[in-house]
Design an enzyme around this catalytic site. Structure first.
Site, PDB file in Angstrom:
ATOM      1  N   ARG A  50       0.847  -1.195   0.000  1.00  0.00           N
ATOM      2  CA  ARG A  50       0.000   0.000   0.000  1.00  0.00           C
ATOM      3  C   ARG A  50       0.882   1.245   0.000  1.00  0.00           C
ATOM      4  O   ARG A  50       0.625   2.207  -0.705  1.00  0.00           O
ATOM      5  CB  ARG A  50      -0.960   0.028   1.199  1.00  0.00           C
ATOM      6  CG  ARG A  50      -1.683   1.383   1.315  1.00  0.00           C
ATOM      7  CD  ARG A  50      -2.884   1.416   2.262  1.00  0.00           C
ATOM      8  NE  ARG A  50      -2.831   0.536   3.380  1.00  0.00           N
ATOM      9  CZ  ARG A  50      -2.040   0.696   4.454  1.00  0.00           C
ATOM     10  NH1 ARG A  50      -1.224   1.736   4.548  1.00  0.00           N
ATOM     11  NH2 ARG A  50      -2.052  -0.183   5.432  1.00  0.00           N
ATOM     12  N   TYR A 103     -16.941  16.812 -15.442  1.00  0.00           N
ATOM     13  CA  TYR A 103     -17.254  15.389 -15.511  1.00  0.00           C
ATOM     14  C   TYR A 103     -18.295  15.078 -14.435  1.00  0.00           C
ATOM     15  O   TYR A 103     -18.174  15.535 -13.295  1.00  0.00           O
ATOM     16  CB  TYR A 103     -15.969  14.588 -15.280  1.00  0.00           C
ATOM     17  CG  TYR A 103     -16.187  13.114 -15.132  1.00  0.00           C
ATOM     18  CD1 TYR A 103     -16.570  12.343 -16.231  1.00  0.00           C
ATOM     19  CD2 TYR A 103     -16.033  12.473 -13.916  1.00  0.00           C
ATOM     20  CE1 TYR A 103     -16.783  10.982 -16.109  1.00  0.00           C
ATOM     21  CE2 TYR A 103     -16.241  11.104 -13.779  1.00  0.00           C
ATOM     22  CZ  TYR A 103     -16.612  10.367 -14.876  1.00  0.00           C
ATOM     23  OH  TYR A 103     -16.815   9.028 -14.744  1.00  0.00           O
ATOM     24  N   ASP A 175      -7.886  18.833 -14.606  1.00  0.00           N
ATOM     25  CA  ASP A 175      -8.177  17.463 -15.015  1.00  0.00           C
ATOM     26  C   ASP A 175      -7.764  17.351 -16.481  1.00  0.00           C
ATOM     27  O   ASP A 175      -8.411  17.904 -17.370  1.00  0.00           O
ATOM     28  CB  ASP A 175      -9.675  17.179 -14.825  1.00  0.00           C
ATOM     29  CG  ASP A 175     -10.048  15.744 -15.174  1.00  0.00           C
ATOM     30  OD1 ASP A 175      -9.343  15.111 -15.982  1.00  0.00           O
ATOM     31  OD2 ASP A 175     -11.082  15.257 -14.652  1.00  0.00           O
ATOM     32  N   LYS A 200      -8.714   6.276 -19.307  1.00  0.00           N
ATOM     33  CA  LYS A 200      -9.057   6.780 -20.631  1.00  0.00           C
ATOM     34  C   LYS A 200      -7.854   6.707 -21.570  1.00  0.00           C
ATOM     35  O   LYS A 200      -7.387   5.635 -21.860  1.00  0.00           O
ATOM     36  CB  LYS A 200      -9.641   8.190 -20.488  1.00  0.00           C
ATOM     37  CG  LYS A 200     -10.657   8.337 -19.332  1.00  0.00           C
ATOM     38  CD  LYS A 200     -11.945   7.552 -19.525  1.00  0.00           C
ATOM     39  CE  LYS A 200     -12.814   7.483 -18.266  1.00  0.00           C
ATOM     40  NZ  LYS A 200     -13.125   8.761 -17.622  1.00  0.00           N
TER      41      LYS A 200
END
Ligand code: PLP
Length: 380
Positions: A50, A103, A175, A200
């Site tokens: 982690r 978004y 973004d 994406k």
């Protein structure tokens, strides 16, 4: 890394051949814990996956290099990256300016999640610097920008808003999912943090969900890394490896996405069944000049409005055969969707509601002639 061009960095940054075996691609370190050479004797700083994992480190260094930042962090999704950023830089009572065309999931994160923790937000047209200034309060800590926006393909002048943010003592977050770092480099234009849904264009093959943050502010990078570990929504090793594999071909894919999208936008603009085409590469687009200034090319996303309204727009989405009806974007295959009923259903009735006659395309890298024929048939 002595090679500085984007295409070279995409393939090599953070990815020296494996020290133990010479493997030319970073292995998938599918492992949770690491042997210590005596208590606290860590090999390469790894103790628990982690906190850090070598495959994820390779991706994080690569992303930092591609955005021209000093620190990259990889997450389980774009929204996990956004959540980590918000909880790192905001405290209850702080205020955020968000775009009127954000978004849908980003809007939902502010309106339905962060708001319950005392974060205040206002919506503004970020293409208009005066509108952003008017939305500022004395507690504004973040100005959030997407450019191009989703799904209306609006363009915001990043350098201009960086000035607004600096004057206001707020951070500018961009973004960069739609453009990718190959087309646009927000940090160089004055942004403080870049956000990605690597799901994406970065991943590029519709086979992984991931997110990233990149900053060139070393102190902020440390705070983000602390929260990434403390909150734990990290990218797993295989997901990190898939994104890294995708990024190697980002430049060649984006060149083709942009070329195909330009042809599609031009065809649609001349089509009698189409009332408006939203593509920043078209000279008539309101953001064309700003996009030409801050982007290498205009991207692979094209939206358009269909004569006959919402029912006809939905019918066009049902009729394409090569463009697959589906959410998401940025993969090698072309996708079509109806934002009002699909990706942006969560903003229905809000200030961010999108027109019902709108269709969004993620133009893939197939033969452009086949793509044009498919759309022509669907619009008939
Ligand atoms: C998809 C997307 C996100 C959210 O990313 P996930 O990986 O789906 O969590 C954020 N911003 C933009 C512009 C997106 O397209």
């Amino acid at each position: 890394m002595s090679h500085e061009h984007f295409e070279t960095l995409a393939i090599h940054a953070g990815q020296e051949p494996d020290a133990a075996t010479g493997a030319v691609v970073p292995p998938i370190y599918q492992v949770s814990t690491y042997k210590q050479d005596g208590v606290g004797g860590l090999r390469g700083g790894y103790e628990y996956s982690r906190s850090a994992n070598p495959t994820r480190t390779a991706l994080e260094e690569n992303l930092a290099a591609l955005e021209g930042g000093s620190r990259g962090l990889a997450f389980a999704s774009g929204l996990a990256a956004e959540d980590c950023l918000l909880r790192t830089v905001l405290t209850p009572g702080d205020h955020v300016v968000i775009p009127n065309d954000a978004y849908g999931g980003t809007f939902r994160l502010f309106a339905k999640v962060a708001e319950r923790w005392g974060v205040r937000w206002s919506v503004a047209d970020t293409a208009d610097a005066d509108a952003v200034r008017a939305a500022l309060t004395d507690r504004t800590k973040v100005i959030w920008v997407e450019t191009p926006t989703n799904p209306l393909l609006g363009i915001t002048d990043i350098a201009r808003l960086a000035d607004v943010a600096r004057t206001a003592g707020a951070r500018l977050v961009v973004d960069n999912t739609f453009a990718s770092p190959y087309l646009q480099q927000p940090l160089a234009l004055g942004a403080d943090v870049v956000v990605h849904s690597t799901t994406k264009y970065m991943g590029g093959h519709s086979d992984v969900v991931g997110g990233a943050l990149v900053t060139s502010d070393a102190a902020l990078g440390e705070e983000l890394a602390f929260h990434q570990n403390a909150m734990g929504a990290v990218a797993g090793p295989f997901d990190a490896w898939l994104v890294m594999r995708g990024v190697k071909t980002l430049a060649v894919r984006m060149d083709r996405h942009c070329a195909n999208a330009t042809r599609v936008a031009e065809m649609l603009a001349a089509h009698p069944k189409v009332t408006e085409v939203l593509y920043p590469g078209l000279p008539g687009h309101a953001g064309h000049e700003v996009a030409a200034k801050q982007m290498r090319a205009f991207g692979g996303m094209v939206s358009f409005r269909v004569a006959g309204g919402e029912e006809e727009a939905v019918a066009v989405c049902d009729r394409t055969k090569l463009f697959t009806l589906g959410e998401s974007l940025g993969g090698v295959e072309s996708l079509i969707e109806h934002p009002g009923r699909m990706t942006h259903a969560s903003v229905a009735g809000s200030l961010l509601e999108v027109p019902g006659d709108l269709v969004r395309l993620s133009v893939g890298i197939e033969s452009v002639d086949d793509l044009l024929a498919d759309l022509t048939d669907a619009l008939r």
